[in-house]
Design a protein around this motif. Structure first.
Motif, short mmCIF file in Angstrom:
data_model
loop_
_atom_site.label_atom_id
_atom_site.label_comp_id
_atom_site.label_asym_id
_atom_site.label_seq_id
_atom_site.Cartn_x
_atom_site.Cartn_y
_atom_site.Cartn_z
N SER A 40 0.85 -1.18 0.00
CA SER A 40 0.00 0.00 0.00
C SER A 40 0.89 1.23 0.00
O SER A 40 2.08 1.15 0.29
CB SER A 40 -0.90 0.00 1.23
N TRP A 41 0.31 2.41 -0.34
CA TRP A 41 1.14 3.61 -0.38
C TRP A 41 1.71 3.93 0.99
O TRP A 41 2.82 4.45 1.10
CB TRP A 41 0.38 4.80 -0.97
N LYS A 42 0.97 3.60 2.05
CA LYS A 42 1.46 3.87 3.41
C LYS A 42 2.70 3.01 3.71
O LYS A 42 3.66 3.48 4.32
CB LYS A 42 0.37 3.61 4.43
N ASP A 43 2.66 1.76 3.28
CA ASP A 43 3.82 0.88 3.48
C ASP A 43 5.02 1.38 2.67
O ASP A 43 6.15 1.38 3.15
CB ASP A 43 3.48 -0.56 3.06
N THR A 44 4.74 1.82 1.44
CA THR A 44 5.82 2.30 0.58
C THR A 44 6.44 3.58 1.13
O THR A 44 7.66 3.74 1.11
CB THR A 44 5.29 2.55 -0.84
N VAL A 45 5.59 4.49 1.64
CA VAL A 45 6.10 5.73 2.22
C VAL A 45 7.03 5.44 3.38
O VAL A 45 8.05 6.12 3.56
CB VAL A 45 4.92 6.63 2.69
N ASN A 46 6.73 4.42 4.15
CA ASN A 46 7.56 4.09 5.31
C ASN A 46 8.96 3.61 4.91
O ASN A 46 9.87 3.61 5.74
CB ASN A 46 6.87 3.02 6.16
N THR A 47 9.12 3.19 3.66
CA THR A 47 10.46 2.77 3.19
C THR A 47 11.30 3.95 2.72
O THR A 47 12.51 3.84 2.60
CB THR A 47 10.34 1.76 2.03
N LEU A 48 10.64 5.08 2.45
CA LEU A 48 11.35 6.22 1.86
C LEU A 48 12.42 6.83 2.75
O LEU A 48 13.52 7.13 2.27
CB LEU A 48 10.33 7.28 1.43
N PRO A 49 12.17 7.03 4.07
CA PRO A 49 13.23 7.60 4.91
C PRO A 49 14.53 6.79 4.90
O PRO A 49 15.63 7.37 4.85
CB PRO A 49 12.60 7.61 6.31
#
Length: 329
Positions: A40-49
């Protein structure tokens, strides 16, 4: 750490680090993106940092592209779940900026320019949310006149104070003027980058890296377009010092390479072993070159000082290059 280059280069060598577009640095060769598309986009965002901390520009770009494919349900059926909350518009803006800046770091200037123009705000350029990215893409494509016009249409004030939000754009504007040979106006823009509201009384708080790079580019501008005798007044006497030579960073650098007088009256450079490594050797190189091209207005001691600074800038560059090469082996 900087990305070292050989020290023997053109006096017009410029630094791009102070243009805040370039906030992402490549730390290792790019690897294939391993994020599963079913996230999900929320899971993907969490990988960005973690990717940003890692500094792998290719992965950052791919991650942002994957996130942006989820906006408004524009992705494939595996990308977007109809029941999943859509990417918020404020988060989309941040991710788009990171994506565009990673593309700039990868040299995809035309791609960035196309994206910015497709998503422009119409007739009012001041509403452009990606103005810095568009201007920098134009600059790197060597479309200097177009870059200058874009910055002026955006609202760069050539006479008034510097809006903090325009600092990156102002630097690109100054660089374009430098490339177009408009030395005086470019010099004024560089000076304003280091001041608040265009006032000499109140200096803005700028981090050291940005300040050094602004000074380095200002020196390159003066060197590239220097006219012999421009620092002299009638009678051959030296005119008042330019603002560059009164900056504290420049003064400290010159003091490090000041020439002393021995007991027998001979000039003597400071002990070589006491000199610190020049991390920003671009600044030292450009300063030394400027002092040399304007040597007709300077005493012989300053010429010797400039030559010594130039030699040490080269040594520092080669030492840093060798150190980074050993770390990457």
């Amino acid at each position: 750490a900087r990305s070292p280059q050989p020290a023997a280069r053109s006096p017009q060598h410029e630094s791009h680090r102070s243009i805040k577009i370039l906030v992402i640095r490549e730390s290792k060769p790019p690897e294939k993106m391993t994020l599963p598309s079913s996230l999900s986009w929320k899971d993907t965002v969490n990988t960005l940092p973690d990717l940003l901390n890692e500094g792998n520009t290719k992965k950052i770009s791919q991650c942002c592209a994957q996130l942006l494919s989820k906006k408004n349900g524009n992705g494939s059926s595996t990308d977007v779940d109809e029941n999943e909350e859509r990417l918020p518009s404020n988060l989309e803006l941040v991710i788009t900026k990171i994506h565009l800046r990673s593309l700039l770091q990868l040299g995809e200037y035309s791609t960035v320019l196309d994206h910015c123009r497709k998503n422009s705000s119409g007739s009012d350029p001041t509403l452009n949310q990606f103005a810095e990215e568009e201007a920098y893409a134009l600059y790197r494509l060597k479309r200097y006149n177009a870059c200058r016009e874009f910055c002026e249409n955006y609202g760069i004030d050539r006479k008034g104070g510097v809006n903090v939000s325009q600092r990156g754009l102002l630097h690109v504007y100054a660089q374009s003027l430098y490339r177009l040979g408009e030395t005086r106006l470019a010099d004024e823009m560089y000076r304003r980058l280091l001041l608040v509201g265009g006032s000499d009384e109140d200096e803005v708080h700028v981090d050291v890296d940005e300040r050094e790079d602004s000074l380095s580019n200002a020196l390159a501008n003066r060197t590239a377009n220097y006219t012999s005798g421009s620092l002299l007044v009638y009678g051959g006497e030296r005119d008042s010092k330019c603002w560059l030579e009164e900056d504290s960073i420049i003064l400290d650098l010159l003091q490090e390479y000041s020439i002393g007088i021995t007991n027998d009256g001979e000039e003597k450079m400071d002990d070589e072993d006491e000199k610190v490594m020049l991390q920003n050797y671009d600044l030292a190189y450009n300063l030394a070159t400027f002092l040399l091209v304007s040597s007709e207005a300077r005493p012989p001691s300053v010429v010797k000082q400039a030559k010594e600074l130039l030699i040490h800038a080269e040594k520092s560059a080669l030492t840093i290059l060798d150190s980074d090469s050993n770390e990457n082996e």
